[in-house]
Scaffold this motif. Sequence first.
Motif, PDB file in Angstrom:
ATOM      1  N   ILE A 185       0.870  -1.175   0.000  1.00 37.88           N
ATOM      2  CA  ILE A 185       0.000   0.000   0.000  1.00 37.88           C
ATOM      3  C   ILE A 185       0.905   1.222   0.000  1.00 37.88           C
ATOM      4  CG2 ILE A 185      -1.757   1.322   1.220  1.00 37.88           C
ATOM      5  CD1 ILE A 185      -2.762  -1.196   2.468  1.00 37.88           C
ATOM      6  N   PHE A 186       0.798   2.050  -1.030  1.00 33.91           N
ATOM      7  CA  PHE A 186       1.560   3.299  -1.083  1.00 33.91           C
ATOM      8  C   PHE A 186       0.716   4.401  -0.440  1.00 33.91           C
ATOM      9  CE2 PHE A 186       3.275   0.825  -4.611  1.00 33.91           C
ATOM     10  CZ  PHE A 186       4.635   0.993  -4.437  1.00 33.91           C
ATOM     11  N   ALA A 187       1.318   5.114   0.501  1.00 37.70           N
ATOM     12  CA  ALA A 187       0.622   6.200   1.204  1.00 37.70           C
ATOM     13  C   ALA A 187       1.409   7.491   1.012  1.00 37.70           C
ATOM     14  CB  ALA A 187       0.493   5.878   2.685  1.00 37.70           C
ATOM     15  N   SER A 188       0.849   8.419   0.244  1.00 35.92           N
ATOM     16  CA  SER A 188       1.583   9.625  -0.152  1.00 35.92           C
ATOM     17  C   SER A 188       0.832  10.888   0.249  1.00 35.92           C
ATOM     18  CB  SER A 188       1.793   9.613  -1.672  1.00 35.92           C
ATOM     19  OG  SER A 188       2.373  10.820  -2.120  1.00 35.92           O
ATOM     20  N   ASN A 189       1.598  11.956   0.458  1.00 33.34           N
ATOM     21  CA  ASN A 189       0.959  13.268   0.559  1.00 33.34           C
ATOM     22  C   ASN A 189       0.416  13.648  -0.817  1.00 33.34           C
ATOM     23  OD1 ASN A 189       3.728  13.557  -0.347  1.00 33.34           O
ATOM     24  ND2 ASN A 189       3.543  15.753  -0.056  1.00 33.34           N
ATOM     25  N   HIS A 190      -0.517  14.609  -0.852  1.00 35.66           N
ATOM     26  CA  HIS A 190      -1.259  14.848  -2.097  1.00 35.66           C
ATOM     27  C   HIS A 190      -1.409  16.343  -2.348  1.00 35.66           C
ATOM     28  CE1 HIS A 190      -3.554  13.837  -5.480  1.00 35.66           C
ATOM     29  NE2 HIS A 190      -4.745  13.696  -4.948  1.00 35.66           N
ATOM     30  N   ARG A 191      -0.652  16.849  -3.347  1.00 32.95           N
ATOM     31  CA  ARG A 191      -0.697  18.277  -3.642  1.00 32.95           C
ATOM     32  C   ARG A 191      -1.033  18.586  -5.091  1.00 32.95           C
ATOM     33  NH1 ARG A 191       3.927  21.590  -2.797  1.00 32.95           N
ATOM     34  NH2 ARG A 191       2.369  23.217  -2.577  1.00 32.95           N
ATOM     35  N   ASN A 192      -0.991  17.588  -5.958  1.00 29.13           N
ATOM     36  CA  ASN A 192      -0.989  17.915  -7.379  1.00 29.13           C
ATOM     37  C   ASN A 192      -1.903  17.029  -8.219  1.00 29.13           C
ATOM     38  OD1 ASN A 192      -0.276  19.152  -9.780  1.00 29.13           O
ATOM     39  ND2 ASN A 192       1.909  19.061  -9.376  1.00 29.13           N
ATOM     40  N   ALA A 193      -3.117  16.784  -7.745  1.00 31.00           N
ATOM     41  CA  ALA A 193      -4.165  16.090  -8.497  1.00 31.00           C
ATOM     42  C   ALA A 193      -3.617  14.866  -9.230  1.00 31.00           C
ATOM     43  CB  ALA A 193      -4.857  17.065  -9.443  1.00 31.00           C
ATOM     44  N   VAL A 194      -3.714  14.840 -10.571  1.00 30.57           N
ATOM     45  CA  VAL A 194      -3.352  13.653 -11.355  1.00 30.57           C
ATOM     46  C   VAL A 194      -1.844  13.443 -11.431  1.00 30.57           C
ATOM     47  CG1 VAL A 194      -3.456  12.639 -13.674  1.00 30.57           C
ATOM     48  CG2 VAL A 194      -5.469  13.757 -12.716  1.00 30.57           C
TER      49      VAL A 194
ATOM     50  N   PRO B 177      -0.338  10.737  -8.814  1.00 29.83           N
ATOM     51  CA  PRO B 177      -0.407   9.317  -9.214  1.00 29.83           C
ATOM     52  C   PRO B 177       0.525   8.972 -10.373  1.00 29.83           C
ATOM     53  CG  PRO B 177      -2.614  10.202  -8.892  1.00 29.83           C
ATOM     54  CD  PRO B 177      -1.663  11.362  -8.827  1.00 29.83           C
ATOM     55  N   PHE B 178       0.664   9.880 -11.340  1.00 27.68           N
ATOM     56  CA  PHE B 178       1.558   9.615 -12.465  1.00 27.68           C
ATOM     57  C   PHE B 178       2.994   9.376 -11.973  1.00 27.68           C
ATOM     58  CE2 PHE B 178      -0.972  11.841 -16.097  1.00 27.68           C
ATOM     59  CZ  PHE B 178      -1.809  10.748 -16.136  1.00 27.68           C
ATOM     60  N   LEU B 179       3.432  10.179 -11.008  1.00 35.41           N
ATOM     61  CA  LEU B 179       4.786  10.020 -10.478  1.00 35.41           C
ATOM     62  C   LEU B 179       4.966   8.651  -9.831  1.00 35.41           C
ATOM     63  CD1 LEU B 179       5.209  13.567  -8.905  1.00 35.41           C
ATOM     64  CD2 LEU B 179       6.505  12.676 -10.842  1.00 35.41           C
ATOM     65  N   LEU B 180       3.935   8.188  -9.156  1.00 33.09           N
ATOM     66  CA  LEU B 180       3.995   6.876  -8.529  1.00 33.09           C
ATOM     67  C   LEU B 180       3.987   5.755  -9.572  1.00 33.09           C
ATOM     68  CD1 LEU B 180       4.031   5.174  -5.983  1.00 33.09           C
ATOM     69  CD2 LEU B 180       1.546   5.424  -5.834  1.00 33.09           C
ATOM     70  N   LEU B 181       3.177   5.934 -10.618  1.00 35.66           N
ATOM     71  CA  LEU B 181       3.115   4.927 -11.686  1.00 35.66           C
ATOM     72  C   LEU B 181       4.484   4.670 -12.299  1.00 35.66           C
ATOM     73  CD1 LEU B 181      -0.127   5.809 -13.703  1.00 35.66           C
ATOM     74  CD2 LEU B 181       0.314   3.726 -12.407  1.00 35.66           C
ATOM     75  N   ASN B 182       5.301   5.717 -12.357  1.00 29.22           N
ATOM     76  CA  ASN B 182       6.586   5.604 -13.052  1.00 29.22           C
ATOM     77  C   ASN B 182       7.569   4.657 -12.382  1.00 29.22           C
ATOM     78  OD1 ASN B 182       5.718   7.338 -14.996  1.00 29.22           O
ATOM     79  ND2 ASN B 182       6.845   9.116 -14.264  1.00 29.22           N
ATOM     80  N   VAL B 183       7.346   4.333 -11.109  1.00 25.41           N
ATOM     81  CA  VAL B 183       8.303   3.466 -10.420  1.00 25.41           C
ATOM     82  C   VAL B 183       7.723   2.085 -10.132  1.00 25.41           C
ATOM     83  CG1 VAL B 183       9.518   5.403  -9.361  1.00 25.41           C
ATOM     84  CG2 VAL B 183       7.629   4.336  -8.139  1.00 25.41           C
TER      85      VAL B 183
ATOM     86  N   LEU C 291      -7.099   4.672  -4.762  1.00 24.92           N
ATOM     87  CA  LEU C 291      -8.352   5.014  -4.106  1.00 24.92           C
ATOM     88  C   LEU C 291      -8.469   6.529  -4.085  1.00 24.92           C
ATOM     89  CD1 LEU C 291      -7.735   2.063  -3.064  1.00 24.92           C
ATOM     90  CD2 LEU C 291      -9.122   2.651  -1.075  1.00 24.92           C
ATOM     91  N   ALA C 292      -9.599   7.046  -4.569  1.00 29.47           N
ATOM     92  CA  ALA C 292      -9.785   8.487  -4.669  1.00 29.47           C
ATOM     93  C   ALA C 292     -11.144   8.885  -4.098  1.00 29.47           C
ATOM     94  CB  ALA C 292      -9.679   8.949  -6.135  1.00 29.47           C
ATOM     95  N   ARG C 293     -11.291  10.156  -3.787  1.00 32.80           N
ATOM     96  CA  ARG C 293     -12.537  10.638  -3.185  1.00 32.80           C
ATOM     97  C   ARG C 293     -13.713  10.394  -4.136  1.00 32.80           C
ATOM     98  NH1 ARG C 293     -10.917  17.059  -3.562  1.00 32.80           N
ATOM     99  NH2 ARG C 293     -11.894  17.488  -5.586  1.00 32.80           N
TER     100      ARG C 293
ATOM    101  N   VAL D 211      -2.218  16.757 -18.852  1.00 32.04           N
ATOM    102  CA  VAL D 211      -3.295  16.102 -19.598  1.00 32.04           C
ATOM    103  C   VAL D 211      -3.375  16.646 -21.028  1.00 32.04           C
ATOM    104  CG1 VAL D 211      -5.797  15.852 -19.751  1.00 32.04           C
ATOM    105  CG2 VAL D 211      -4.638  15.471 -17.571  1.00 32.04           C
ATOM    106  N   SER D 212      -3.166  17.958 -21.172  1.00 32.67           N
ATOM    107  CA  SER D 212      -3.154  18.551 -22.517  1.00 32.67           C
ATOM    108  C   SER D 212      -2.029  17.966 -23.350  1.00 32.67           C
ATOM    109  CB  SER D 212      -3.008  20.074 -22.420  1.00 32.67           C
ATOM    110  OG  SER D 212      -4.123  20.653 -21.773  1.00 32.67           O
ATOM    111  N   GLY D 213      -0.856  17.813 -22.734  1.00 27.57           N
ATOM    112  CA  GLY D 213       0.271  17.232 -23.456  1.00 27.57           C
ATOM    113  C   GLY D 213       0.064  15.765 -23.797  1.00 27.57           C
TER     114      GLY D 213
END
Length: 438
Positions: free
Chosen positions: A42-51, A54-60, A68-70, A356-358
């Motif tokens: 279970i990865f438990a991270s602070n959350h400041r930057n919306a999507v 999660p992308f940063l976590l996916l990379n590793v 799990l999201a609200r 997301v635009s990119g």
Amino acid sequence: MKYGYSKGYDLLRFFERIVLNLHYRKIVYRGTENINEEHPLIFASNHRNAVVDPFLLLNVCKKEPVFLARADVFKNSFVAAIMRWLHIMPVYRIRDGVENLGNNNESFRLSGELLKRRIPIALYPEGSHNPKISLLPVKKAISRIVLPIEASENFTLNCEIIPVGVYYPDILGFLSDVYVVFGKPIRVADFRQQYEENPNLAANSLRNELESRMKELIVNIWNDAFYEEYLCAIQWNAPRLAREKHAGKREDFLLASKEVVHSLDRMFHDDRSTFDRQIGDFRMAMDILGKHKLSPRDNVANPASTVSIVVQLLLLTLSLPLTLFGFLNGILPILCYRKLLTLFKEDQFIPTLRVVSGLFIVPAFVVIQTLAVAIFSNGWWALLYLLLMPVTFYFACWWRKWAKSLLRKWRVNRFAKRFPDSWMKLISLIRLNHLSFR
């Protein structure tokens, strides 16, 4: 929905990595050796930057984690379908309605199944976005998920919780930096005896342990009364500290920022009179900056030379035709991006919309515009345009950032030359004297 390996999702991850590396100047990962995907994680991270978080976590992650999201983002059925395809499950909070809290049972049950299948799950235990560089109180969601699951397996599942700290020195900036640190895992089995004696006490102990570990990984400005002064202290002192004490380390600015905050914290607790004087100096410095229309982000400590400013201006001027070509061909993606910005009131979604635009909008218009060129020209021109359009558009975005930095340099240079006494006073005011340099 059964979450598992998806080729489409994996393809999205491939392009997401490319876009994220184009968006950030530097992405630094530390502590990846603490991740053992052979265990239920279970990865438990602070959350400041919306999507982007999660992308940063996916990379590793080698596997495809489930997030799990609200639950409020699942209200629209179309959005909900996309979220589930992206391996995201809803978690209900009290603000979503007390009557809906029972729906969490299904999400928690499914989380247990995923962990037993060694599919990682990830959530943000603060329970909401946090716009500040700090950690909100950690909720008990992880304890509620993992302790009953381990208990049902007689604590032999070997679940591990990986605390994660994400730090954005300039969270809204394009071509800025980001640091992601993975802490040592928390073994859920270590709470077995306490859980068997008192489940509620064990849940609180696990929550407290996680919160303590997460605080160690991030830059944590807990002192809200002086939040702006802490930010300024980082902006004024961390660059020099990173350069002189942590040179050669990829996480240089993260380490420097943490030292600045810790230094102020020590003063606050151990020498309040010195702390108050330091805060007073910072506020005087902010007044001087405001008077001369400068900001704490301007590099007032090391003004750029006139020669370097002229050289940068010359390079910007010479590259202007290429920039105009890039902006002209990227005008439609820019308009779409601007339209999307109007749909969100919070600035924290700016980097997400940019990424997301990119990921979707720019490639879509590259294809559409290339097809339009192909209709009115031969295939070679269309192929050339297919290659040039995204490259020149990205260069134009980079050029815009460089032009803004030149304007800031010129303002600081002019201030230091026109008002040398004020500049010298400012330099003495912004320095955090209790920092230990090389």
